[in-house]
Design a protein around this motif. Structure first.
Motif, mmCIF file in Angstrom:
data_model
loop_
_atom_site.group_PDB
_atom_site.id
_atom_site.type_symbol
_atom_site.label_atom_id
_atom_site.label_comp_id
_atom_site.label_asym_id
_atom_site.label_seq_id
_atom_site.Cartn_x
_atom_site.Cartn_y
_atom_site.Cartn_z
ATOM 1 N N ILE A 1 0.849 -1.197 0.000
ATOM 2 C CA ILE A 1 0.000 0.000 0.000
ATOM 3 C C ILE A 1 0.883 1.244 0.000
ATOM 4 C CG2 ILE A 1 -1.623 1.366 1.364
ATOM 5 C CD1 ILE A 1 -2.933 -1.210 2.267
ATOM 6 N N VAL A 2 1.906 1.242 0.861
ATOM 7 C CA VAL A 2 2.834 2.374 0.919
ATOM 8 C C VAL A 2 3.612 2.496 -0.393
ATOM 9 C CG1 VAL A 2 4.855 3.316 2.109
ATOM 10 C CG2 VAL A 2 3.000 2.264 3.427
ATOM 11 N N ALA A 3 4.021 1.343 -0.964
ATOM 12 C CA ALA A 3 4.753 1.380 -2.240
ATOM 13 C C ALA A 3 3.867 1.929 -3.359
ATOM 14 C CB ALA A 3 5.240 -0.024 -2.592
ATOM 15 N N GLY A 4 2.579 1.552 -3.352
ATOM 16 C CA GLY A 4 1.655 2.099 -4.348
ATOM 17 C C GLY A 4 1.457 3.593 -4.163
ATOM 18 N N ALA A 5 1.368 4.022 -2.886
ATOM 19 C CA ALA A 5 1.231 5.454 -2.606
ATOM 20 C C ALA A 5 2.469 6.215 -3.077
ATOM 21 C CB ALA A 5 1.012 5.668 -1.112
ATOM 22 N N LEU A 6 3.632 5.579 -2.929
ATOM 23 C CA LEU A 6 4.879 6.237 -3.342
ATOM 24 C C LEU A 6 4.875 6.553 -4.836
ATOM 25 C CD1 LEU A 6 7.846 7.115 -2.702
ATOM 26 C CD2 LEU A 6 8.504 4.794 -3.352
ATOM 27 N N ARG A 7 4.267 5.676 -5.625
ATOM 28 C CA ARG A 7 4.272 5.902 -7.079
ATOM 29 C C ARG A 7 3.614 7.236 -7.441
ATOM 30 N NH1 ARG A 7 3.293 0.044 -10.045
ATOM 31 N NH2 ARG A 7 4.917 -1.083 -8.904
ATOM 32 N N VAL A 8 2.647 7.661 -6.636
ATOM 33 C CA VAL A 8 2.012 8.960 -6.866
ATOM 34 C C VAL A 8 2.753 10.051 -6.102
ATOM 35 C CG1 VAL A 8 -0.122 10.275 -6.657
ATOM 36 C CG2 VAL A 8 -0.219 7.827 -7.179
ATOM 37 N N LEU A 9 3.106 9.769 -4.840
ATOM 38 C CA LEU A 9 3.748 10.788 -4.006
ATOM 39 C C LEU A 9 5.101 11.215 -4.546
ATOM 40 C CD1 LEU A 9 2.870 9.466 -0.427
ATOM 41 C CD2 LEU A 9 2.099 11.609 -1.476
ATOM 42 N N ILE A 10 5.837 10.287 -5.167
ATOM 43 C CA ILE A 10 7.163 10.658 -5.670
ATOM 44 C C ILE A 10 7.047 11.660 -6.819
ATOM 45 C CG2 ILE A 10 7.424 8.827 -7.408
ATOM 46 C CD1 ILE A 10 10.312 8.491 -6.437
ATOM 47 N N VAL A 11 5.943 11.555 -7.572
ATOM 48 C CA VAL A 11 5.726 12.485 -8.686
ATOM 49 C C VAL A 11 5.404 13.883 -8.152
ATOM 50 C CG1 VAL A 11 4.302 13.016 -10.697
ATOM 51 C CG2 VAL A 11 4.974 10.653 -10.235
ATOM 52 N N VAL A 12 4.433 13.964 -7.229
ATOM 53 C CA VAL A 12 4.054 15.296 -6.714
ATOM 54 C C VAL A 12 5.168 15.882 -5.852
ATOM 55 C CG1 VAL A 12 1.590 14.799 -6.844
ATOM 56 C CG2 VAL A 12 2.823 14.277 -4.743
ATOM 57 N N THR A 13 5.959 15.010 -5.218
ATOM 58 C CA THR A 13 7.084 15.515 -4.427
ATOM 59 C C THR A 13 8.120 16.177 -5.329
ATOM 60 O OG1 THR A 13 6.811 13.852 -2.687
ATOM 61 C CG2 THR A 13 8.978 14.864 -2.893
ATOM 62 N N ALA A 14 8.453 15.503 -6.439
ATOM 63 C CA ALA A 14 9.464 16.044 -7.349
ATOM 64 C C ALA A 14 8.967 17.288 -8.072
ATOM 65 C CB ALA A 14 9.868 14.974 -8.359
ATOM 66 N N LEU A 15 7.727 17.245 -8.568
ATOM 67 C CA LEU A 15 7.245 18.319 -9.432
ATOM 68 C C LEU A 15 6.642 19.491 -8.663
ATOM 69 C CD1 LEU A 15 5.605 16.202 -12.295
ATOM 70 C CD2 LEU A 15 7.965 17.010 -12.083
ATOM 71 N N ASP A 16 5.993 19.210 -7.543
ATOM 72 C CA ASP A 16 5.291 20.278 -6.830
ATOM 73 C C ASP A 16 5.989 20.706 -5.535
ATOM 74 O OD1 ASP A 16 3.331 20.188 -8.800
ATOM 75 O OD2 ASP A 16 2.161 18.685 -7.730
ATOM 76 N N LEU A 17 6.358 19.725 -4.696
ATOM 77 C CA LEU A 17 6.960 20.067 -3.406
ATOM 78 C C LEU A 17 8.385 20.581 -3.566
ATOM 79 C CD1 LEU A 17 6.729 20.119 -0.314
ATOM 80 C CD2 LEU A 17 7.547 17.738 -0.304
ATOM 81 N N LEU A 18 9.218 19.862 -4.332
ATOM 82 C CA LEU A 18 10.627 20.238 -4.490
ATOM 83 C C LEU A 18 10.883 21.059 -5.752
ATOM 84 C CD1 LEU A 18 12.301 16.844 -3.459
ATOM 85 C CD2 LEU A 18 11.836 18.841 -2.022
ATOM 86 N N ASP A 19 9.956 20.979 -6.717
ATOM 87 C CA ASP A 19 10.060 21.725 -7.982
ATOM 88 C C ASP A 19 11.388 21.446 -8.695
ATOM 89 O OD1 ASP A 19 9.177 23.422 -9.974
ATOM 90 O OD2 ASP A 19 9.988 25.226 -9.019
ATOM 91 N N ILE A 20 11.682 20.145 -8.885
ATOM 92 C CA ILE A 20 12.943 19.770 -9.536
ATOM 93 C C ILE A 20 12.716 19.186 -10.935
ATOM 94 C CG2 ILE A 20 14.275 19.439 -7.432
ATOM 95 C CD1 ILE A 20 13.613 16.505 -7.480
#
Length: 555
Positions: free
Chosen positions: A246-265
């Motif tokens: 469940i956490v690994a599935g959540a990561l697949r979405v969270l890693i995208v928003v983390t990179a693009l929105d939270l960290l803006d990289i």
């Protein structure tokens, strides 16, 4: 320091043993070809689908593969328990080669994309047939519990490398040629796999099932689920494993928003984060090898869960590029520890005759976990911030691991069996053909029984409920009032009544103060009758002990 050096030496011996064992080496090389071909194929498939229908087609074909594998894995895994597992793997390889050839032909000739999409679904099904058979075959080819853990760590390393090598080769070929040629190249990696599978020879033969003992197709197919539910230790491991996905599935979405929105990289930063997780996975393999000598698989499993949760949750606390890269690597380390220890725990806890179906059931459960994780993240982000979502999802696994830590520790405590007991079973002709993991599992279930000199263990005509091995002392076996044999340390008795479902055929008395190790009827029957060579050895022993008219063994 001395303990660390001892563990390091044991790790080195276990790692060397995996590749020194010819059968394990061939199995790992076959798995390498399978994984590389599968990941390279996914890159080509995504490009092909995008060219013929855009993002909608990419999404549709991935859903087809996911649904096809999730729905069929438990049913097809049945074949891994009813036929020789190396043959099931070979059929899966050859089926995928044929499907890949069909996709290549369709790509070269410009045929309807529907052909490629249907064959892609077939590829997913065949892959889910290969993996349970491979996981169930590993314990049969391993020569010790430590070697089994090392073999699983090696498989995880191969899988991690395959996720890099397959897409990288696919990308290079796409740059130089076309999708069709990538399909051809991937077919060749599966031919590589098949070449090594053909050379595999395990001692395992599926147990013959009498017509009266056969169950409905549905019950046979869901035996993996029912076994996981019935096994207390397996139930705990699978529940936590499900939560991890469940956490690994959540990561697949969270890693995208983390990179693009939270960290803006940007997209390149997203690539770095994914690469960091892969690097962490490879480091995790080294950590798993270093922990082999501890023989604390369940608590290592819990440690992996804590690392996964910390790696994800602390990004919300430390939202920097450097912090995210380092913490995603920690996530990858924990993920590898969970995979290696979780799979090994199930291989050691589950009866061999249903092991293939158990891994088929596990695959469906884990796919469900990935889907749940991916679905809950958008809902969370509607009500809380990205940082809060990272912390909340990341906290789930450490909290669960701490709540269930005593259960995990208890699993490890039960797994600490005196080596003498394992050797006692290994020297017994009935159990000698069994895989080391199965013998270890039986040794954990032995029940010490003390019998004073002159006492009777059981009488002729009693109902048979246990099988006995003499650990220390001496017993006498009497039939119809006549002494027929002595049972010394290492020798056993009680198998006839269990195997033939008849009353005890003799009386057993302790001559000296005697220590016995008892195995309950169900555990004995499941281990012996579920493994053809062991059943043959038991029948031979039984035939040698009883008078010819009865044709079966002792007491």
């Amino acid at each position: 320091m001395n303990e660390f050096r001892r563990q390091l030496r044991e790790t080195g011996r276990s790692f060397h043993a995996v590749f020194a064992n010819p059968q394990l080496r061939k199995l790992q090389l076959a798995f390498a070809g399978s994984v590389t071909g599968e990941w390279g194929f996914l890159v080509a498939l995504a490009v092909y689908a995008n060219d013929h229908g855009g993002a909608t087609a990419v999404s549709a074909v991935l859903v087809i593969r996911w649904v096809a594998s999730a729905l069929t894995a438990p049913w097809l895994a049945y074949f891994a328990d009813r036929y020789r597992r190396e043959r099931v793997m070979l059929v899966a390889d050859l089926s995928r080669v044929a499907a890949m050839a069909g996709m290549a032909a369709a790509a070269f000739t410009g045929a309807s994309p529907v052909i490629v999409y249907v064959l892609a679904g077939f590829m997913a099904v065949a892959s889910k047939t290969f993996r349970p058979a491979q996981a169930a075959l590993l314990p049969l080819l391993s020569e010790s519990p430590e070697e089994l853990t090392a073999a699983n760590a090696t498989s995880t390393a191969i899988e991690s490398l395959g996720t890099f090598v397959g897409p990288a080769l696919g990308g290079l070929l796409l740059a130089a040629t076309s999708v069709g040629w990538v399909f051809v190249a991937d077919a060749l990696t599966l031919v590589w796999s098949a070449i090594f599978v053909v050379q595999l020879h395990s001692r395992w033969e599926p147990a013959a099932v009498a017509p009266a003992e056969r169950r409905s197709t549905f019950r046979e197919a869901v035996a993996g689920f029912s076994t996981l539910w019935a096994q207390r230790d397996a139930r705990v491991v699978v529940f936590l494993y499900f939560c991890q996905t469940i956490v690994a599935g959540a990561l697949r979405v969270l890693i995208v928003v983390t990179a693009l929105d939270l960290l803006d990289i940007g997209n390149s930063g997203l690539g770095f984060l994914n690469a960091a997780m892969g690097v962490g996975g490879i480091i995790g393999v080294a950590v798993a090898f270093a922990l082999i000598g501890r023989r604390r698989l369940a608590t290592d499993f819990g440690l992996g869960l804590v690392l996964i949760g910390a790696g994800l949750g602390l990004i919300g606390v430390w939202p920097t590029v450097l912090g995210a890269v380092l913490l995603i690597a920690v996530f990858g380390i924990g993920n590898t520890l969970v995979d290696v220890s979780g799979v090994t725990l199930l291989q050691r806890a589950v009866p061999d005759e249903v092991l293939g179906r158990v891994f088929g059931a596990l695959q469906s459960i884990l796919v469900l976990g990935l889907a749940v994780g991916a679905l809950i993240v958008p809902l969370l982000l509607d009500v809380i911030s990205i940082r809060a979502a990272l912390i909340l999802v990341g906290a789930m696994l450490p909290v669960l691991a701490l709540l269930l830590w005593r259960r995990l520790s208890a699993i490890d405590e039960r797994a600490h069996v005196p080596v003498e007991r394992i050797e006692l079973l290994r020297a017994n002709p009935i159990f000698a053909p069994l895989p080391p993991a199965t013998i270890e599992n039986l040794a954990m279930k032995l029940i010490p029984v003390s019998v004073a000199a002159g006492e009777t263990v059981f009488r002729q005509g009693d109902h048979g409920d246990r099988f006995y091995v003499v650990e220390d002392g001496r017993c006498e076996i009497w039939i119809d009032g006549e002494k027929v044999a002595d049972a010394w340390p290492g020798e056993s008795f009680g198998e006839i009544a269990l195997l033939r479902d008849i009353p005890r055929t003799g009386t057993v008395k302790a001559v000296d103060d005697t220590e016995l190790l008892a195995l309950e009827r169900d555990e004995f029957i499941a281990a012996v009758t579920g493994h053809a060579p062991s059943r043959e050895a038991a029948d031979a022993l039984v035939g040698a002990r009883l008078p010819a008219p009865m044709g079966i063994g002792s007491a």
